[in-house]
Scaffold this motif. Structure first.
Motif, PDB file in Angstrom:
ATOM      1  N   ARG A 301       0.828  -1.210   0.000  1.00 42.83           N
ATOM      2  CA  ARG A 301       0.000   0.000   0.000  1.00 42.83           C
ATOM      3  C   ARG A 301       0.859   1.255   0.000  1.00 42.83           C
ATOM      4  O   ARG A 301       0.535   2.239  -0.677  1.00 42.83           O
ATOM      5  N   VAL A 302       1.945   1.233   0.745  1.00 45.10           N
ATOM      6  CA  VAL A 302       2.835   2.393   0.766  1.00 45.10           C
ATOM      7  C   VAL A 302       3.530   2.553  -0.569  1.00 45.10           C
ATOM      8  O   VAL A 302       3.630   3.664  -1.109  1.00 45.10           O
ATOM      9  N   LEU A 303       4.010   1.450  -1.142  1.00 48.41           N
ATOM     10  CA  LEU A 303       4.676   1.528  -2.451  1.00 48.41           C
ATOM     11  C   LEU A 303       3.707   2.011  -3.522  1.00 48.41           C
ATOM     12  O   LEU A 303       4.088   2.786  -4.417  1.00 48.41           O
ATOM     13  N   GLU A 304       2.465   1.578  -3.446  1.00 48.44           N
ATOM     14  CA  GLU A 304       1.465   2.047  -4.415  1.00 48.44           C
ATOM     15  C   GLU A 304       1.256   3.559  -4.302  1.00 48.44           C
ATOM     16  O   GLU A 304       1.078   4.253  -5.311  1.00 48.44           O
ATOM     17  N   TRP A 305       1.269   4.071  -3.071  1.00 48.71           N
ATOM     18  CA  TRP A 305       1.093   5.523  -2.870  1.00 48.71           C
ATOM     19  C   TRP A 305       2.252   6.298  -3.467  1.00 48.71           C
ATOM     20  O   TRP A 305       2.056   7.264  -4.208  1.00 48.71           O
ATOM     21  N   PHE A 306       3.468   5.853  -3.178  1.00 43.72           N
ATOM     22  CA  PHE A 306       4.634   6.533  -3.749  1.00 43.72           C
ATOM     23  C   PHE A 306       4.611   6.429  -5.280  1.00 43.72           C
ATOM     24  O   PHE A 306       4.854   7.428  -5.978  1.00 43.72           O
ATOM     25  N   ALA A 307       4.327   5.254  -5.810  1.00 40.50           N
ATOM     26  CA  ALA A 307       4.342   5.083  -7.258  1.00 40.50           C
ATOM     27  C   ALA A 307       3.294   5.951  -7.941  1.00 40.50           C
ATOM     28  O   ALA A 307       3.546   6.527  -9.013  1.00 40.50           O
ATOM     29  N   ALA A 308       2.126   6.079  -7.326  1.00 38.65           N
ATOM     30  CA  ALA A 308       1.050   6.853  -7.932  1.00 38.65           C
ATOM     31  C   ALA A 308       1.372   8.336  -8.008  1.00 38.65           C
ATOM     32  O   ALA A 308       0.910   9.032  -8.927  1.00 38.65           O
ATOM     33  N   HIS A 309       2.158   8.838  -7.071  1.00 41.26           N
ATOM     34  CA  HIS A 309       2.389  10.282  -6.970  1.00 41.26           C
ATOM     35  C   HIS A 309       3.804  10.719  -7.351  1.00 41.26           C
ATOM     36  O   HIS A 309       4.063  11.924  -7.425  1.00 41.26           O
ATOM     37  N   MET A 310       4.696   9.755  -7.594  1.00 41.21           N
ATOM     38  CA  MET A 310       6.080  10.108  -7.900  1.00 41.21           C
ATOM     39  C   MET A 310       6.467   9.644  -9.294  1.00 41.21           C
ATOM     40  O   MET A 310       7.506   9.029  -9.525  1.00 41.21           O
ATOM     41  N   GLN A 311       5.613   9.929 -10.255  1.00 39.56           N
ATOM     42  CA  GLN A 311       5.886   9.553 -11.653  1.00 39.56           C
ATOM     43  C   GLN A 311       7.058  10.350 -12.197  1.00 39.56           C
ATOM     44  O   GLN A 311       7.232  11.502 -11.883  1.00 39.56           O
TER      45      GLN A 311
END
Length: 311
Positions: A301-311
């Protein structure tokens, strides 16, 4: 007729003094591991806080990556984590919170998923400089370290152009919230924030005293903290500074955490000013430590958050 406060018996007085001293002073814990223990190359770096306090940090490079995550630790911890498997730290946070916290495992996960990492020690913690007479504010003084870290990143040509995210736990999150309030321009361009285990120091005090059967003594301890540190615990209430947090923010906590209560985190979450925000609970445990190790056990869940916002 003059009203006077009830007398406090000597044993209780000693307990209240110990709590006040512990909340007013940052106690150092040792760095027992480095990123090398998980096979990571790293650079030892030092740079000044915004008030000049020298800060010690690890920079962990990820070849070919243009994304950087800044990691911030909790009160009494350091960039390595917390040696709660050893005394006196084993007894510091109550039953169950007595196993080692090793954040180098977090850095390995972040690195292997394509992130550079910068992890630093707050003032009066780890190997960073002493400041403010060793006094702790839980956010006011420590916010200067957040600002100094962002200034350092922007001063390095190899880091200045990277997409930046923040992973700030407990006091690290409180300091980030306070820094965002005091210096909002410093957060321009920060892609997102993960801020687990938000905790107002007054909520910690109240939960601790209630467990000791001294729930009516919170105001007295807060008064004593103020006479030591010139800062009251109420000033550190997380929700007070949360409206200034406008970057996408994810938070989570241990619902039945013995050293706080759910409404403190819920109130802070509701106050966060970001349009994009999310929170979730870790359940079926009373161990706050399960919140600190959650990312190591279930990073998705944390990795998904970073990936979604740090393109």
């Amino acid at each position: 007729m003059t009203n006077t406060a009830p007398a406090i018996d000597p044993n209780t007085d000693t307990t209240l003094d110990a709590l006040a001293q512990g909340l007013a002073h940052s106690s150092r814990s040792p760095l027992l591991r480095t990123p090398a223990d998980t096979g990571l190359d790293f650079e030892e770096v030092t740079y000044p806080s915004s008030d000049g306090t020298p800060l010690e940090a690890w920079f962990i490079p990820c070849a070919g990556s243009g994304r950087l995550i800044v990691s911030m630790h909790a009160f009494g911890f350091n960039r390595y984590g917390f040696p709660a498997h050893l005394e006196p730290w084993k007894s510091a946070f109550g039953p169950g919170n007595d196993t080692e916290i090793d954040f180098t495992l977090d850095y390995k996960i972040l690195h292997d998923n394509g992130y550079n990492v910068l992890a630093f020690d707050f003032r009066n913690h780890g190997l960073s400089g002493a400041a403010n007479g060793g006094l702790a504010s839980n956010n006011k003084f420590e916010a200067r370290d957040v600002i100094g870290t962002l200034e350092y990143i922007r001063s390095r040509p190899d880091l200045a152009g990277m997409t930046l995210g923040v992973f700030a736990r407990c006091m690290g999150a409180n300091a980030t919230f306070r820094a965002a309030h005091a210096h909002p321009r410093a957060f321009d361009g920060i892609a997102c924030l993960v801020a687990p285990l938000l905790l107002s120091p007054r909520a910690f005090l109240e939960a601790t005293l209630e467990a000791m059967g001294l729930g009516d003594k919170a105001d007295e301890v807060d008064r004593r903290v103020g006479t030591i540190a010139s800062v009251r615990l109420e000033d550190g209430k997380t929700s007070r500074w949360a409206p200034s947090v406008t970057m996408p923010t994810l938070t989570y906590g241990v619902h039945d955490d013995r050293i706080t209560r759910p409404d403190d985190l819920e109130e802070a979450f509701e106050a966060i000013g970001a349009e994009q925000k999310s929170m979730f609970w870790i359940r079926d445990t009373t161990r706050r430590w399960d919140g600190y190790t959650y990312f190591q056990r279930s990073p998705e869940r944390v990795l998904e958050w970073f990936a979604a916002h740090m393109q």
